[in-house]
Design an enzyme around this catalytic site. Structure first.
Site, PDB file in Angstrom:
ATOM      1  NE  ARG A 184      -4.617   3.399   0.597  1.00 54.27           N
ATOM      2  CZ  ARG A 184      -4.388   2.110   0.542  1.00 54.27           C
ATOM      3  NH1 ARG A 184      -5.196   1.250   1.144  1.00 54.27           N
ATOM      4  NH2 ARG A 184      -3.367   1.604  -0.104  1.00 54.27           N
ATOM      5  CG  ASP A 204      -1.619   2.715  -7.795  1.00 56.16           C
ATOM      6  OD1 ASP A 204      -0.678   2.242  -7.130  1.00 56.16           O
ATOM      7  OD2 ASP A 204      -2.678   3.133  -7.305  1.00 56.16           O
ATOM      8  CG  ASN A 251       2.716  -0.319  -6.276  1.00 50.95           C
ATOM      9  OD1 ASN A 251       1.505  -0.143  -6.176  1.00 50.95           O
ATOM     10  ND2 ASN A 251       3.432  -0.860  -5.298  1.00 50.95           N
TER      11      ASN A 251
HETATM   12  O1  MRU Z   1      -1.763   6.176  -2.713  1.00 52.62           O
HETATM   13  P1  MRU Z   1      -2.450   4.863  -2.483  1.00 52.62           P
HETATM   14  O2  MRU Z   1      -2.501   4.449  -1.060  1.00 52.62           O
HETATM   15  O3  MRU Z   1      -3.811   4.827  -3.158  1.00 52.62           O
HETATM   16  O4  MRU Z   1      -1.525   3.829  -3.257  1.00 52.62           O
HETATM   17  C1  MRU Z   1      -1.885   2.477  -3.267  1.00 52.62           C
HETATM   18  C2  MRU Z   1      -0.867   1.621  -3.926  1.00 52.62           C
HETATM   19  O5  MRU Z   1       0.150   2.072  -4.397  1.00 52.62           O
HETATM   20  C3  MRU Z   1      -1.204   0.170  -4.051  1.00 52.62           C
HETATM   21  O6  MRU Z   1      -0.035  -0.602  -4.054  1.00 52.62           O
HETATM   22  C4  MRU Z   1      -1.931  -0.056  -5.386  1.00 52.62           C
HETATM   23  O7  MRU Z   1      -3.029   0.805  -5.508  1.00 52.62           O
HETATM   24  C5  MRU Z   1      -2.399  -1.443  -5.528  1.00 52.62           C
HETATM   25  S1  MRU Z   1      -3.753  -1.791  -4.470  1.00 52.62           S
HETATM   26  C6  MRU Z   1      -4.260  -3.362  -4.677  1.00 52.62           C
END
Ligand code: MRU
Length: 367
Positions: free
Chosen positions: A53, A244, A254
């Site tokens: 993730r 994201d 995010n």
């Molecule tokens: O749901 P996730 O764990 O994939 O979410 C990740 C995030 O929100 C991070 O802050 C984002 O992807 C940036 S990673 C460098």
């Protein structure tokens, strides 16, 4: 980054077997498990069910998935099918579509006989580029930490709050939000990190805290509701989060809860920075709140919590009454006006169309 004595990336190709391997993040910090991803379904499951993730790592994984598919069947039909299936796994992180487009745009004009080799090479390059991008985010972000440190008493740490996991596990290496922290530690600047636990999946508690521990960075795990209080009492010098998807005008999507931290930071005059690799910019979107699709995940992630039991086994426990449904929007959007700056691989800019266009003139105006 190091795990014990060994340097790991979050995804790699095994030298002996030629297979793509990942750290299965569902088990951290309790168990360190490495798994092979072989079939298209393996890759899609790994992204959807969050074995991997974090926006940059999702993109890198999708690139490797296409490369493996091209070994099996390099036809246009298979390329398109794989693109569709992988793109549907998670809707919010734009790095997924970015990586899939990179691969398809490269492969489409090539004869089928050349596709497997070209795809393999590009997937490896995407991983290497991610590492260098994040390293540079650290180089630029370090300067902000250095300036804050210069205003503090000698030896007093710079207190940085972060949300979710935007660490090396969310990227191929370094992390985005954590890269400036690692660079600060290397530069001998004392820091202390407030790690938001990040309900419902607890990426902060499980992953960021593990990374901080492994690297010996002083930190405390805090509940998601503590940040505002800490800011009111001067215990936070800056916030750095990942993203994201960031729009062409600087709205930042995010992990859910980021917006509330930005509001609290704004109210307390705490600088709020976003670490932003350029593949995370969606140049086709302006208004993040109206235009970015927000992933809605299973309510069970809210009604249940995973942890290690006294006997050492990792298990889920239910924390709400039978019959109460969980609501689980996975991301939110922080409007650009609440963001102090975007830390990119090319430098730091204002969160605005002008700021981003200044650093990426070749992309500005794309639709
Ligand atoms: O749901 P996730 O764990 O994939 O979410 C990740 C995030 O929100 C991070 O802050 C984002 O992807 C940036 S990673 C460098």
């Amino acid at each position: 980054m190091k795990v014990g004595d060994k340097h790991y990336r979050s995804i790699w190709v095994n030298d002996e077997t030629g297979r793509v391997q990942i750290i299965d993040q569902r088990w951290l910090p309790h168990e360190f498990r490495v798994v092979d991803l072989v079939t298209r379904a393996d890759f899609a499951d790994a992204i959807r069910d969050m074995w991997v993730r974090g926006a940059p790592l999702i993109g890198a994984t999708a690139a490797h998935a296409i490369a493996e598919e091209m070994k099996r069947d390099p036809s246009d039909a298979n390329l398109d099918e794989a693109w569709e299936e992988l793109n549907a796994t998670r809707p919010t992180a734009i790095n997924l579509r970015w990586a899939l487009d990179e691969m398809r745009n490269l492969l489409r004009p090539l004869p089928e006989s050349e596709r497997a080799e070209a795809a393999h090479r590009r997937a490896l390059e995407i991983c290497d580029e991610d590492v260098e991008t994040n390293r540079m985010i650290g180089v630029h972000g370090l300067e902000i930490i250095r300036e804050i440190a210069a205003r503090k008493k000698p030896g007093e740490p710079v207190n940085i709050l972060t949300h979710c996991n935007a660490g090396w596990l969310a990227t191929v290496d370094w992390g985005t939000a954590t890269s400036p922290m690692y660079h600060a530690v290397e530069a001998g600047i004392p820091i202390h990190v407030w790690v938001d636990e990040t309900r419902p999946r607890n990426q902060g508690a499980l992953l960021t805290a593990w990374e901080m521990n492994s690297h010996g960075i002083p930190h405390h795990l805090i509940v998601d509701n503590a940040g505002g209080h800490l800011m009111q009492h001067g215990a936070v010098d800056m916030v750095i989060v990942g993203t994201d998807r960031t729009t062409a005008r600087g709205d930042v999507c995010n992990k859910i809860g980021t917006y509330l931290k930005a509001l609290a930071a704004h109210d307390n005059g705490v600088p709020f920075y976003v670490a932003l690799p350029s593949p995370t910019i969606d140049w086709t979107v302006q208004d993040g709140i109206a235009e970015i699709p927000i992933e809605e995940r299973d309510g069970r992630e809210v009604t249940h919590v995973q942890g290690r039991l006294a006997d050492g086994t990792v298990s889920d426990v239910q924390i709400s009454p039978d019959g109460t449904p969980g609501g689980n929007p996975a991301f939110d959007v922080t409007p650009a006006r609440l963001v102090t700056g975007l830390i990119t691989e090319r430098g730091i800019c204002e969160a605005s169309a002008e700021g981003l266009a200044g650093l990426f003139p070749e992309r500005a105006g794309a639709s």
